[in-house]
Design a protein around this motif. Structure first.
Motif, PDB file in Angstrom:
ATOM      1  N   PRO A   1      17.714  62.751  31.698  1.00  0.00           N
ATOM      2  CA  PRO A   1      16.449  62.692  30.948  1.00  0.00           C
ATOM      3  C   PRO A   1      15.553  61.537  31.380  1.00  0.00           C
ATOM      4  CG  PRO A   1      18.276  63.098  29.456  1.00  0.00           C
ATOM      5  CD  PRO A   1      18.877  62.795  30.790  1.00  0.00           C
ATOM      6  N   ARG A   2      16.140  60.387  31.703  1.00  0.00           N
ATOM      7  CA  ARG A   2      15.314  59.250  32.130  1.00  0.00           C
ATOM      8  C   ARG A   2      14.692  59.510  33.501  1.00  0.00           C
ATOM      9  NH1 ARG A   2      16.025  58.358  27.462  1.00  0.00           N
ATOM     10  NH2 ARG A   2      16.738  56.380  26.529  1.00  0.00           N
ATOM     11  N   ILE A   3      15.430  60.143  34.401  1.00  0.00           N
ATOM     12  CA  ILE A   3      14.861  60.490  35.705  1.00  0.00           C
ATOM     13  C   ILE A   3      13.689  61.450  35.529  1.00  0.00           C
ATOM     14  CG2 ILE A   3      15.296  61.779  37.844  1.00  0.00           C
ATOM     15  CD1 ILE A   3      18.105  60.529  37.864  1.00  0.00           C
ATOM     16  N   GLN A   4      13.856  62.450  34.670  1.00  0.00           N
ATOM     17  CA  GLN A   4      12.758  63.387  34.425  1.00  0.00           C
ATOM     18  C   GLN A   4      11.559  62.671  33.826  1.00  0.00           C
ATOM     19  OE1 GLN A   4      12.828  66.753  35.416  1.00  0.00           O
ATOM     20  NE2 GLN A   4      10.641  66.303  35.125  1.00  0.00           N
ATOM     21  N   GLN A   5      11.809  61.718  32.951  1.00  0.00           N
ATOM     22  CA  GLN A   5      10.727  60.923  32.359  1.00  0.00           C
ATOM     23  C   GLN A   5       9.941  60.192  33.445  1.00  0.00           C
ATOM     24  OE1 GLN A   5      12.110  58.220  29.286  1.00  0.00           O
ATOM     25  NE2 GLN A   5      10.461  56.768  29.708  1.00  0.00           N
ATOM     26  N   LEU A   6      10.646  59.574  34.398  1.00  0.00           N
ATOM     27  CA  LEU A   6       9.978  58.875  35.490  1.00  0.00           C
ATOM     28  C   LEU A   6       9.180  59.826  36.374  1.00  0.00           C
ATOM     29  CD1 LEU A   6      12.739  56.335  36.581  1.00  0.00           C
ATOM     30  CD2 LEU A   6      10.438  55.726  35.814  1.00  0.00           C
ATOM     31  N   LEU A   7       9.779  60.970  36.685  1.00  0.00           N
ATOM     32  CA  LEU A   7       9.063  61.956  37.513  1.00  0.00           C
ATOM     33  C   LEU A   7       7.795  62.439  36.818  1.00  0.00           C
ATOM     34  CD1 LEU A   7      12.124  64.027  38.786  1.00  0.00           C
ATOM     35  CD2 LEU A   7      10.609  62.651  40.221  1.00  0.00           C
ATOM     36  N   ASP A   8       7.897  62.699  35.521  1.00  0.00           N
ATOM     37  CA  ASP A   8       6.718  63.160  34.779  1.00  0.00           C
ATOM     38  C   ASP A   8       5.631  62.094  34.766  1.00  0.00           C
ATOM     39  OD1 ASP A   8       8.053  65.502  34.250  1.00  0.00           O
ATOM     40  OD2 ASP A   8       8.619  64.962  32.200  1.00  0.00           O
ATOM     41  N   THR A   9       6.031  60.845  34.554  1.00  0.00           N
ATOM     42  CA  THR A   9       5.058  59.744  34.540  1.00  0.00           C
ATOM     43  C   THR A   9       4.360  59.613  35.882  1.00  0.00           C
ATOM     44  OG1 THR A   9       6.335  58.533  32.880  1.00  0.00           O
ATOM     45  CG2 THR A   9       4.770  57.258  34.189  1.00  0.00           C
ATOM     46  N   ALA A  10       5.109  59.849  36.964  1.00  0.00           N
ATOM     47  CA  ALA A  10       4.548  59.734  38.315  1.00  0.00           C
ATOM     48  C   ALA A  10       3.892  61.025  38.790  1.00  0.00           C
ATOM     49  CB  ALA A  10       5.650  59.345  39.289  1.00  0.00           C
ATOM     50  N   SER A  11       3.934  62.078  37.959  1.00  0.00           N
ATOM     51  CA  SER A  11       3.385  63.400  38.329  1.00  0.00           C
ATOM     52  C   SER A  11       3.994  63.907  39.625  1.00  0.00           C
ATOM     53  CB  SER A  11       1.853  63.336  38.455  1.00  0.00           C
ATOM     54  OG  SER A  11       1.270  62.961  37.230  1.00  0.00           O
ATOM     55  N   LEU A  12       5.321  63.774  39.729  1.00  0.00           N
ATOM     56  CA  LEU A  12       6.058  64.218  40.909  1.00  0.00           C
ATOM     57  C   LEU A  12       7.147  65.193  40.514  1.00  0.00           C
ATOM     58  CD1 LEU A  12       6.658  60.875  42.878  1.00  0.00           C
ATOM     59  CD2 LEU A  12       5.104  62.714  43.525  1.00  0.00           C
TER      60      LEU A  12
END
Length: 227
Positions: A45-56
């Protein structure tokens, strides 16, 4: 080919902290939180959070960087397992960064640095570095604080790592600092670490014994030691 423009996912689960990051456009966005035994529950979940924040998306990354050890056995296995699981379907290379190299990077431009971290069981993981010339001066080692000896030809140094938070005496003074995703990203971008495919990814273990037996624990308690 990894370059300064590469987009990286960084995974460090070598301690009881969950340290993750996304590096893109020259900046590293990171998460660093104490999670204890919840690394496996929170990492995706934290990795997905980072990806979403970076729009990647994962497919848009150029590589996954992971902490290679030495460190907490279970945490390292979780980190490598997740890195491999994400890399394979997206055909991403992995870049393993030895944990003590990342610790030493917190003391740049020094002729002699002791990187030392808590290995539990009254021992430390440690190695010596010349961070001026990006050279390691010793093997990756594990042992008690009083077993640490200067590398040949060296007599003065500074230290860094969470070993300096422990109630022990080390041969050099130092700071209780630990690397985050930024340090791992910069080492990965340095070109000194070879990307591999997921099937070839590995961990650095410097200790054969990862837990004390009940008898050994009892013996240490009787001697006034803590495991």
């Amino acid at each position: 080919m990894i370059s300064t423009e590469s987009r990286l996912l960084i995974i460090d689960t070598s301690t009881n902290y969950l340290s993750l990051g996304i590096h893109q456009n020259g900046h590293t966005h990171s998460i660093y939180e104490a999670v204890g035994a919840k690394q496996s529950e929170l990492i995706l979940p934290r990795i997905q959070q980072l990806l979403d924040t970076a729009s990647l998306t994962l497919a848009q990354l150029d590589a996954i960087v992971y902490a290679q050890g030495p460190g907490a056995f279970t945490g390292l296995r979780i980190g490598l397992g997740v890195a491999t699981g994400l890399a394979l379907p997206n055909n991403l290379p992995l870049i393993g960064i030895p944990c003590l190299d990342a610790v030493a990077a917190l003391a740049p431009n020094q002729p002699c640095v002791l990187a030392a971290t808590d290995a539990r069981m009254n021992e430390l993981f440690f190695a010596w570095y010349d961070t001026q010339n990006h050279k390691r001066l010793s093997d990756y080692l594990v042992g008690s604080a009083n077993s640490i000896q200067f590398p040949a030809g060296q007599h003065n140094a500074i230290g860094v790592g969470n070993a300096y938070a422990l109630d022990i005496t080390l041969p050099v003074s130092g700071q209780n600092l630990m690397p985050g995703a930024q340090e791992y990203a910069q080492l990965a971008l340095s070109g000194r670490y070879t990307p591999t495919d997921a099937a070839q990814a590995s961990l650095h273990y410097v200790r054969n014994k990862i837990a004390l037996t009940a008898a050994e624990q009892a013996a240490r308690r009787a001697a006034g030691q803590t495991a």
